[in-house]
Enzyme design. Structure first.
Site, mmCIF file in Angstrom:
data_model
loop_
_atom_site.group_PDB
_atom_site.id
_atom_site.type_symbol
_atom_site.label_atom_id
_atom_site.label_comp_id
_atom_site.label_asym_id
_atom_site.label_seq_id
_atom_site.Cartn_x
_atom_site.Cartn_y
_atom_site.Cartn_z
ATOM 1 N N HIS A 282 0.890 -1.269 -0.056
ATOM 2 C CA HIS A 282 -0.067 -0.114 0.030
ATOM 3 C C HIS A 282 0.870 1.160 0.051
ATOM 4 O O HIS A 282 1.780 1.173 0.823
ATOM 5 C CB HIS A 282 -0.825 -0.125 1.551
ATOM 6 C CG HIS A 282 -1.974 -0.639 1.353
ATOM 7 N ND1 HIS A 282 -2.709 -1.373 2.223
ATOM 8 C CD2 HIS A 282 -2.496 -1.521 0.116
ATOM 9 C CE1 HIS A 282 -3.680 -2.088 1.578
ATOM 10 N NE2 HIS A 282 -3.840 -2.145 0.785
ATOM 11 N N TYR A 291 -8.396 -1.914 7.604
ATOM 12 C CA TYR A 291 -8.370 -3.441 8.402
ATOM 13 C C TYR A 291 -8.290 -3.102 9.866
ATOM 14 O O TYR A 291 -8.743 -4.070 10.338
ATOM 15 C CB TYR A 291 -7.229 -4.160 8.095
ATOM 16 C CG TYR A 291 -7.227 -4.298 6.446
ATOM 17 C CD1 TYR A 291 -7.916 -5.248 5.754
ATOM 18 C CD2 TYR A 291 -6.337 -3.734 5.615
ATOM 19 C CE1 TYR A 291 -8.075 -5.470 4.437
ATOM 20 C CE2 TYR A 291 -6.059 -3.971 4.328
ATOM 21 C CZ TYR A 291 -6.926 -4.648 3.598
ATOM 22 O OH TYR A 291 -7.006 -4.927 2.271
#
Length: 310
Positions: A282, A291
């Protein structure tokens, strides 16, 4: 001063993304689709008909202004989800910033346009038990079964994207160190560790099709289709759909759900957020932070049940 047709400027911008920025073919295609959609809207809105033979917009980039962009956003809201609108708006921002940098236009018409807030969607993921049941359900008594087990063990063990997995070659795997080299978005390379279960399954699969010399033909795809060619992302998704249909799972399952499961289980077990960000490839930490909402929800549920003075 002469004006510039928007379609030729879009074409030039897309070439820049590919040659200078290193954007992938799929990303460039997505940018082009979004920008040409705006081009068609701008031409129609301004009363400038497209060339009937070539279908090239006659709209000039110098004629784009704040009011046109606002009207276009209103048009998008009628038929697009917020996520799509944000993506299309991002493409326009990049395009007009490019034009300003190249001194093609002096003012950016998106300067005063705010971006809609992205909905905080919690990614779908499997529980640890569901993940284990899924992997253990894949029989390995055939070459294709062994390959499928190796594919999904690798995805869950490493958290890589399905496109990254499809792009793996034999040379991508360091069998001694337990590492794989993947090329992510924009062609960026990263090294990712994978667990012993995944590595052992890869070894068994490669030995099944090559014998003991599993490192031969290093430039060939790591996972092969029935014609000895590279698997596509769609074919991998179809294989997963087949296994999922054989037993009930509480959430929709796609290859990306395995990536979500990897991230969720790592963070739940105490992994550092920035480490997970690096493993997932990412660019922004905020993408990985999605998350953490899963863990927080579970934390609050436990707190509400257990604390005597909540």
């Amino acid at each position: 001063m002469s004006k510039h047709p928007i379609d030729s400027m879009i074409s030039s911008f897309i070439e820049t993304l590919a040659s200078e920025k290193g954007y992938s073919v799929n990303t460039c295609r997505a940018y082009a689709n979004d920008l040409y959609e705006f081009s068609s809207y701008a031409a129609e809105k301004s009363g400038q008909d497209s060339d009937e033979e070539s279908e090239i917009s006659t709209f000039m980039v110098e004629d784009a202004n704040y009011l046109l962009i606002r009207a276009y956003l209103g048009f998008l809201h009628k038929k697009n989800k917020k996520k799509s609108i944000i993506r299309k708006l991002s493409a326009l921002r990049s395009f007009f910033k490019h034009l300003v940098r190249r001194n093609i236009i002096s003012d950016n018409p998106l300067e005063l346009i705010s971006t809609p807030k992205q909905d905080k969607n919690i990614p779908a993921y499997l529980t640890v038990d569901e993940m284990f049941r899924l992997l253990d359900s894949i029989k390995t008594d055939t070459v294709s079964g062994l390959r499928n087990r190796a594919i999904f063990e690798t995805m869950y063990s490493s958290g890589i994207r399905v496109s990254e997995l499809a792009g793996l070659n034999v040379s991508s795997v360091d069998f001694g160190a337990g590492l794989i080299k993947v090329f992510g978005k924009g062609g960026k390379e990263r090294i990712v560790p994978i667990g012993s279960k995944a590595m052992d399954t890869i070894k068994s699969y490669r030995q099944k099709i090559q014998g003991d010399n599993i490192l031969s033909d290093k430039n060939s795809p790591l996972f092969l289709n029935k014609n000895k060619g590279r698997l596509t992302t769609r074919s991998i998704a179809r294989v997963l759909e087949k296994f999922v249909s054989e037993f009930c799972i509480s959430v929709p399952v796609s290859p990306h759900a395995l990536r979500h499961s990897f991230a969720t289980h790592m963070l739940d077990a105490g992994a550092d957020l920035r480490v997970v960000q690096e493993l997932l490839g990412h660019k922004s930490l905020s993408t990985t932070q999605r998350y953490t909402h899963v863990g927080i929800d579970r934390l609050m549920e436990t707190y509400d049940k257990a604390h005597p003075r909540k």
